[in-house]
Scaffold this motif. Sequence first.
Motif, short mmCIF file in Angstrom:
data_model
loop_
_atom_site.label_atom_id
_atom_site.label_comp_id
_atom_site.label_asym_id
_atom_site.label_seq_id
_atom_site.Cartn_x
_atom_site.Cartn_y
_atom_site.Cartn_z
N VAL A 17 8.79 7.00 3.31
CA VAL A 17 8.22 7.24 1.99
C VAL A 17 8.95 6.33 1.01
CG1 VAL A 17 7.85 8.96 0.19
CG2 VAL A 17 7.68 9.63 2.57
N GLN A 20 4.82 15.26 -7.53
CA GLN A 20 3.73 14.34 -7.31
C GLN A 20 2.80 14.39 -8.51
OE1 GLN A 20 2.04 15.32 -3.50
NE2 GLN A 20 1.86 13.20 -2.91
N ALA A 34 0.83 -1.21 0.00
CA ALA A 34 0.00 0.00 0.00
C ALA A 34 0.87 1.26 0.00
CB ALA A 34 -0.93 -0.01 1.21
N ARG A 35 1.96 1.24 0.77
CA ARG A 35 2.86 2.39 0.80
C ARG A 35 3.51 2.61 -0.56
NH1 ARG A 35 6.14 1.36 5.16
NH2 ARG A 35 4.81 2.70 6.39
N LYS A 36 3.94 1.55 -1.21
CA LYS A 36 4.56 1.68 -2.55
C LYS A 36 3.55 2.21 -3.56
CE LYS A 36 7.76 -0.60 -4.14
NZ LYS A 36 9.17 -0.60 -4.35
N ARG A 37 2.29 1.75 -3.47
CA ARG A 37 1.25 2.25 -4.37
C ARG A 37 1.00 3.74 -4.10
NH1 ARG A 37 -1.71 -2.26 -3.81
NH2 ARG A 37 -2.83 -1.40 -2.04
N ARG A 38 0.94 4.12 -2.81
CA ARG A 38 0.69 5.51 -2.44
C ARG A 38 1.80 6.42 -2.97
NH1 ARG A 38 2.02 6.61 3.55
NH2 ARG A 38 4.06 6.59 2.58
N ASP A 39 3.04 5.97 -2.88
CA ASP A 39 4.18 6.81 -3.23
C ASP A 39 4.70 6.60 -4.65
OD1 ASP A 39 4.02 7.80 -0.65
OD2 ASP A 39 5.49 6.39 0.14
N SER A 72 3.67 7.69 -7.41
CA SER A 72 3.62 8.89 -8.25
C SER A 72 4.70 9.90 -7.89
CB SER A 72 2.24 9.55 -8.14
OG SER A 72 2.06 10.08 -6.84
N ARG A 82 6.06 17.49 -2.95
CA ARG A 82 6.05 17.01 -1.58
C ARG A 82 7.46 17.19 -1.00
NH1 ARG A 82 3.97 11.09 0.40
NH2 ARG A 82 4.11 11.52 2.63
#
Length: 183
Positions: A68, A133, A27-32, A34, A139
Amino acid sequence: MNRITFLLIWIAIAAAIFTFMAIAWRARKRRDASLSPASIGLADQPIATFAHVSYVSTTPVGEPFVRVAVPGLSYKGWADVAVHREGVAIQVTGEPRIEISADRVRGTDTARGRIGKVVERDGISLLQWEALQAGSDTRALESGFRFDTPAEQRRFAAAISEMNPIHHTDLPTSTSITQEDDA
């Protein structure tokens, strides 16, 4: 309860923990995914190079316990860092090389700890920069490095200042991980 039942319960607990860890990392890799530094193709001679530096982690500015997963800076490991006038190149072992353009670099700082590592006061050098981003947002991030000696740490900070002497940081700094460190 016999030993086999006890062992099976602990195996199930361990499997559940590892499963939740894998889900959270994905989930963290998907979130970051971009987030990215603008690739610039550094062509000039480096101001300074640093081989076999311990790369600690990349965190949002002011949030030292939130990792991140920027592509190229997702995992802790040894890194080769080169500071050029046009930007900074970072090659973490096993990751793709990333380049952060000079206009995205906001400065340097030091810290006692980041997620994954706690050392003596000011033992971790922070490279403060902005990642692009999705869309036109940015960010503010800090990438932490552990140098072998304080002299190397000062040389890194001097190289970043030389690379971009006009741009001064407007980001908040975080030199400690807890209030107790200031005592």
